[in-house]
Design a protein around this motif. Structure first.
Motif, PDB file in Angstrom:
ATOM      1  N   PHE A   1     -56.622  21.783  25.035  1.00  0.00           N
ATOM      2  CA  PHE A   1     -55.977  21.571  23.731  1.00  0.00           C
ATOM      3  C   PHE A   1     -55.406  20.157  23.687  1.00  0.00           C
ATOM      4  CE2 PHE A   1     -56.062  26.021  24.635  1.00  0.00           C
ATOM      5  CZ  PHE A   1     -56.339  26.639  23.419  1.00  0.00           C
TER       6      PHE A   1
ATOM      7  N   LEU B   1     -55.978  26.208  15.118  1.00  0.00           N
ATOM      8  CA  LEU B   1     -56.115  25.994  16.572  1.00  0.00           C
ATOM      9  C   LEU B   1     -55.643  27.240  17.325  1.00  0.00           C
ATOM     10  CD1 LEU B   1     -56.087  22.750  18.081  1.00  0.00           C
ATOM     11  CD2 LEU B   1     -54.166  23.966  18.980  1.00  0.00           C
TER      12      LEU B   1
ATOM     13  N   ALA C   1     -57.724  29.900  19.676  1.00  0.00           N
ATOM     14  CA  ALA C   1     -57.253  30.263  21.026  1.00  0.00           C
ATOM     15  C   ALA C   1     -57.192  31.774  21.166  1.00  0.00           C
ATOM     16  CB  ALA C   1     -55.883  29.646  21.285  1.00  0.00           C
TER      17      ALA C   1
END
Ligand SMILES: NC(=O)C1=CN([C@@H]2O[C@H](COP(=O)(O)OP(=O)(O)OC[C@H]3O[C@@H](n4cnc5c(N)ncnc54)[C@H](O)[C@@H]3O)[C@@H](O)[C@H]2O)C=CC1
Ligand SMILES: O=C(O)CCC(=O)C(=O)O
Length: 526
Positions: free
Chosen positions: A273, A410, A414
């Motif tokens: 990330f 994001l 995940a």
């Protein structure tokens, strides 16, 4: 030491008659001599019987004797000298410096486990003394220690011919626990396996241990491995390799009349990330650092950074420009085997042919067979969420960047990831809030969470976790690297009111082994 092509069944050398295995030098495609005779059910049966016969004696060796054995294995591996490195280079295409480092890691790992065995806390000694006066019921005398599970089947890994193979972490931790080991050599490096196997076999003899403490079997295809895992005398399995192979062995183990644990380390795409403040502060350095990690060892690490996630924008464009430049100039190293190279090319072709994936860069092409031409791709968060094929590991130097519209997307990506060996955060102080939001998800997904580093390069130490939820491994409660790996091969036994002279040394009054023990709840050397 001259290679014979023979298997090592206890103290004997034995030529297999089930076909021949030749190593291939992947840098030339040439067959290497000698031929190694493949084993079959007769060799599996003999090795497992010897291992079973050795078990009760080996498991009760004094900690000092087992530590000396582990150190003898380490010394004998070093005594093989350069011949080991030369053969491993020829069989794997890996460079000398990498293999010398790997030998150091293998030997260091064996010595670290020797120290663990001596220290003794792995025995997990606990004593709750009897309380005869307790009302309404008296408490009996209860004492617990951990004993080894039994003979362990270890599968050598193609990508670490030393540190994850014949005398690698699985074998070292099984020996440390007191388990005999039957190794199924990886057919990509039979010569390296024979050399290391002879070092282990010699250590068994030097230390006066029963011969069945160690055997080494060759076998192409799946029959030897299947027979080994199915054998009732095998009580646990250590494996590093493909998801398909690992899952097949899990099924064999689960279908036995007595199912056994399989500790298989399989596929992981190791998400990285790139959080906004870190990208703004150092996009170019991150781009170069990422490519160095991706291309190291032709990307043939299960900790390789296979996906990147970041919020789209000009800072991410700067990262991409630096990564594309670095990757575009990266050389094409030789991969471990023609099969691994073919699987890499097929994985890269599938990504390149996916309409929702853009090819950002390819590395340089190389002369000669089995070269790994690195690849960087990009896609959107929506495409990644829609297409499960994009979440599959491409073993080698290939990575997929997922451009996310915002931090929430994001986090959604995940959340959709499978189990992983690692998850990496690149972050600055201003990213702490975003990282804190991601952290609970990453804890559920991964065995190791890193900040501002790269996942390749696994430290062998006490705190390491090289594991993670499925499909990274078959059992996320453990690690295959580091001293906690010994836990995989132990189980607790409680002794209730057992007479003092029948108790194992570890649990006797007066603490004759000088162990740390939990006595009536309190931990100490009592
Ligand atoms: N994530 C990781 O750490 C690694 C992943 N791989 C992946 O695996 C692919 C093939 O590489 P290999 O190292 O040869 O792994 P593999 O899983 O095919 O073989 C590893 C070992 O397991 C045995 N085996 C495999 N399938 C079996 C079955 N069904 N029954 C019984 N025994 C079986 C093989 O004979 C070999 O000794 C690579 O292209 C790569 O995609 C390979 C190495 C490491
Ligand atoms: O130990 C490392 O550096 C990577 C480990 C790895 O790639 C593996 O377990 O196959």
């Amino acid at each position: 030491m001259t290679l014979t092509g023979m298997m090592l069944i206890g103290a004997e050398s034995h030529r297999g008659r089930n076909g021949e295995i030749h190593a291939i030098d992947p840098s030339t495609g040439a067959k290497l001599e000698p031929a190694f005779g493949g084993g079959g059910t007769a060799e599996v049966d003999r090795a497992c019987q010897l291992a079973w016969d050795a078990f009760d004696r080996f498991r009760e060796t004094a900690p000092e004797d087992r530590a000396v054995f582990l150190e003898a294995v380490a010394r004998n591996i070093l005594d093989l000298g350069d011949a080991l490195i030369v053969r491993a280079m020829a069989e794997s295409g890996l460079p000398r410096a990498r293999l010398e480092g790997e030998r150091g890691r293998t030997v260091g790992q064996l010595r670290l486990f020797a120290a663990v065995v001596r220290e003794g806390s792995w025995i997990g000694a606990r004593i709750d003394p009897a309380l005869p006066e307790r009302a309404p019921l008296p408490r009996p005398d209860l004492r617990q220690r951990r004993i080894p599970l039994g003979p362990v089947a270890v599968f050598g890994a193609s990508n670490f011919p030393l540190a994850f193979s014949v005398a690698g972490g699985d074998t070292a931790s099984a020996f440390a626990a007191g388990c005999p080991v039957v190794v199924k050599a990886h057919s990509a490096h039979p010569g390296t396996s024979e050399l290391v196997g002879r070092a282990v076999q010699a250590a068994v003899a030097e230390c006066g241990l029963p011969e069945g403490v160690f055997s080494l079997i060759f076998g192409a295809g799946s029959s030897v491995g299947t027979a080994l895992v199915a054998d009732p005398r095998i009580k646990a399995v250590g494996f590093t390799g493909s998801r398909r192979g690992g899952v097949a062995l899990m099924e064999v183990a689960a279908k036995r009349p007595e199912p056994i644990p399989v500790y298989a380390e399989m596929s992981s795409i190791n998400p990285v990330f790139l959080l906004p403040a870190a990208l703004a502060a150092r996009a170019e350095a991150l781009g170069r650092g990422f490519v160095a990690s991706l291309t190291m060892g032709a990307g043939q690490f299960c900790t390789n950074p296979g996906i990147l996630l970041a919020v789209d924008g000009p800072d991410l464009d700067r990262f991409v420009a630096a990564a594309v430049e670095a990757l575009g100039g990266s050389a094409a190293p030789t991969m471990l085997t023609p099969g691994i190279h073919a699987a890499f090319d097929a994985g890269v072709a599938a990504l390149a042919g996916n309409a929702l994936v853009a090819t950002l860069a390819r590395g340089l092409d190389g002369d000669g067979p089995n070269r790994c031409r690195a690849a960087l791709f990009a896609t959107t968060a929506d495409a990644f969420l829609d297409d499960p094929a994009l979440r599959e590991e491409v073993f080698g130097a290939a990575s997929l960047l997922i451009r996310c519209p915002d931090l929430e997307s994001l986090r959604a990506v995940a959340e959709r990831l499978d189990g992983q060996l690692t998850a990496t955060l690149h972050m600055d102080a201003a990213d702490t809030g975003a990282a804190a939001v991601l952290l609970p998800t990453l804890e559920r997904k991964a065995g190791r969470i890193l900040a501002n580093g790269w996942p390749t390069g696994v430290e062998v130490c006490h705190a390491m976790v090289h594991g993670g939820p499925f499909p990274a491994t078959s059992d996320g409660r453990t690690t295959s690297v580091g001293t906690a790996a010994i836990e995989r091969f132990l189980r607790p036994v409680c002794y209730q009111d057992i007479p003092a002279d029948l108790l194992p040394q570890a649990l006797r009054d007066g603490n004759p082994l000088g162990l740390w023990r939990r006595f009536d709840g309190a931990l100490g050397r009592h």
